[in-house]
Design a protein around this motif. Structure first.
Motif, PDB file in Angstrom:
ATOM      1  N   ASP A   2      75.158   7.181  25.348  1.00 16.83           N
ATOM      2  CA  ASP A   2      75.910   8.054  24.435  1.00 16.83           C
ATOM      3  C   ASP A   2      75.260   8.126  23.060  1.00 16.83           C
ATOM      4  OD1 ASP A   2      77.705   8.564  26.431  1.00 16.83           O
ATOM      5  OD2 ASP A   2      79.203   7.125  25.716  1.00 16.83           O
ATOM      6  N   PHE A   5      72.289  10.468  23.283  1.00 20.38           N
ATOM      7  CA  PHE A   5      72.777  11.854  23.405  1.00 20.38           C
ATOM      8  C   PHE A   5      73.271  12.382  22.060  1.00 20.38           C
ATOM      9  CE2 PHE A   5      73.803  12.777  28.134  1.00 20.38           C
ATOM     10  CZ  PHE A   5      72.538  12.350  28.504  1.00 20.38           C
ATOM     11  N   GLU A   6      74.028  11.557  21.352  1.00 18.66           N
ATOM     12  CA  GLU A   6      74.557  11.979  20.046  1.00 18.66           C
ATOM     13  C   GLU A   6      73.422  12.227  19.053  1.00 18.66           C
ATOM     14  OE1 GLU A   6      76.950  13.385  17.308  1.00 18.66           O
ATOM     15  OE2 GLU A   6      77.545  12.958  19.359  1.00 18.66           O
ATOM     16  N   ARG A   9      71.667  15.537  20.060  1.00 22.41           N
ATOM     17  CA  ARG A   9      72.522  16.688  19.716  1.00 22.41           C
ATOM     18  C   ARG A   9      72.528  16.936  18.208  1.00 22.41           C
ATOM     19  NH1 ARG A   9      76.221  14.412  23.699  1.00 22.41           N
ATOM     20  NH2 ARG A   9      76.068  15.673  25.567  1.00 22.41           N
ATOM     21  N   GLU A  10      72.672  15.869  17.441  1.00 17.18           N
ATOM     22  CA  GLU A  10      72.729  15.996  15.978  1.00 17.18           C
ATOM     23  C   GLU A  10      71.415  16.543  15.436  1.00 17.18           C
ATOM     24  OE1 GLU A  10      71.812  15.285  12.058  1.00 17.18           O
ATOM     25  OE2 GLU A  10      71.047  13.812  13.482  1.00 17.18           O
ATOM     26  N   PHE A  12      69.019  18.296  17.066  1.00 14.53           N
ATOM     27  CA  PHE A  12      68.808  19.681  17.507  1.00 14.53           C
ATOM     28  C   PHE A  12      69.660  20.635  16.672  1.00 14.53           C
ATOM     29  CE2 PHE A  12      66.225  18.247  20.864  1.00 14.53           C
ATOM     30  CZ  PHE A  12      65.667  19.341  21.501  1.00 14.53           C
ATOM     31  N   HIS A  13      70.884  20.215  16.363  1.00 12.29           N
ATOM     32  CA  HIS A  13      71.738  21.078  15.553  1.00 12.29           C
ATOM     33  C   HIS A  13      71.194  21.200  14.135  1.00 12.29           C
ATOM     34  CE1 HIS A  13      75.126  22.271  13.006  1.00 12.29           C
ATOM     35  NE2 HIS A  13      75.361  23.084  14.016  1.00 12.29           N
ATOM     36  N   THR A  19      72.522  23.609  20.596  1.00 10.98           N
ATOM     37  CA  THR A  19      73.030  22.451  21.325  1.00 10.98           C
ATOM     38  C   THR A  19      72.289  22.372  22.652  1.00 10.98           C
ATOM     39  OG1 THR A  19      75.192  22.760  20.309  1.00 10.98           O
ATOM     40  CG2 THR A  19      75.092  21.357  22.264  1.00 10.98           C
ATOM     41  N   PRO A  20      71.504  21.313  22.847  1.00  8.81           N
ATOM     42  CA  PRO A  20      70.744  21.213  24.094  1.00  8.81           C
ATOM     43  C   PRO A  20      71.612  20.772  25.274  1.00  8.81           C
ATOM     44  CG  PRO A  20      70.385  19.262  22.774  1.00  8.81           C
ATOM     45  CD  PRO A  20      71.257  20.176  21.959  1.00  8.81           C
ATOM     46  N   LEU A  22      71.670  18.226  28.162  1.00  9.89           N
ATOM     47  CA  LEU A  22      70.984  16.945  28.311  1.00  9.89           C
ATOM     48  C   LEU A  22      71.266  16.309  29.662  1.00  9.89           C
ATOM     49  CD1 LEU A  22      71.876  15.506  24.809  1.00  9.89           C
ATOM     50  CD2 LEU A  22      69.727  16.585  25.469  1.00  9.89           C
TER      51      LEU A  22
END
Length: 167
Positions: A2, A5-6, A9-10, A12-13, A19-20, A22
């Protein structure tokens, strides 16, 4: 995980406002260097391989450096990544930069410099306050009107943790 992933995401944003999608797959073998990462980019798939969050963060900064603005438009409509294969790890585990904070230095300027240092994969920063930090034990060491307080330093420490920089 997690946490990874976080982080992805953060980043990429913040880098590209996307938002990819994953998927997590176990590594075939662990890398011997904890900061080693591999990137594979095809026309349709981006794959990152790394042992941990630290290496993923370095890989994401590499992606940011590789990303190019979509061509042929008057405004930024998107980015693209070149098809490539990368296997990378820092040569030195200690990558430091030194900043002096003078009376005319603003928090925003220092934050920009630290973000740029992280972008270029520095992992330590020495921040030297030239009469600009108000020490509780001896406030006379700082210019009153130019002194940085505890709240600014706390914000700075939090920012550096997020960027992967040790102060």
């Amino acid at each position: 995980s997690d946490e990874i992933f976080e982080l992805v995401r953060e980043r990429f944003h913040s880098f590209w406002k996307v938002t990819p999608v994953l998927a997590l797959k176990p590594l075939q073998k662990a890398f011997s260097n904890e900061e080693h990462y591999e990137i594979s980019i095809t026309e349709t798939l981006l794959t990152l391989r790394a042992n941990n969050c630290k290496a993923v963060n370095l890989a994401l900064y590499t992606l940011r450096q590789l990303a190019e603005v979509q061509r042929g438009t008057l405004t930024i409509r998107g980015f693209f990544l070149p098809v490539t294969e990368i296997a990378d790890e820092p040569l030195f585990s200690f990558r430091a930069i030194h900043f002096c904070v003078f009376p005319e230095t603003t928090y925003t300027q220092l934050e920009q410099r630290l973000r740029l240092a992280a972008y270029h994969k520095y992992n330590y920063a020495i921040v030297e306050f030239w009469g600009t930090y108000s020490y509780e034990c001896f406030p006379a060491l700082a210019w009153k009107e130019k002194a940085w307080g505890r709240a600014s330093i706390t914000r700075l420490v939090r920012l550096c943790r997020e960027l992967g920089i040790t102060l």
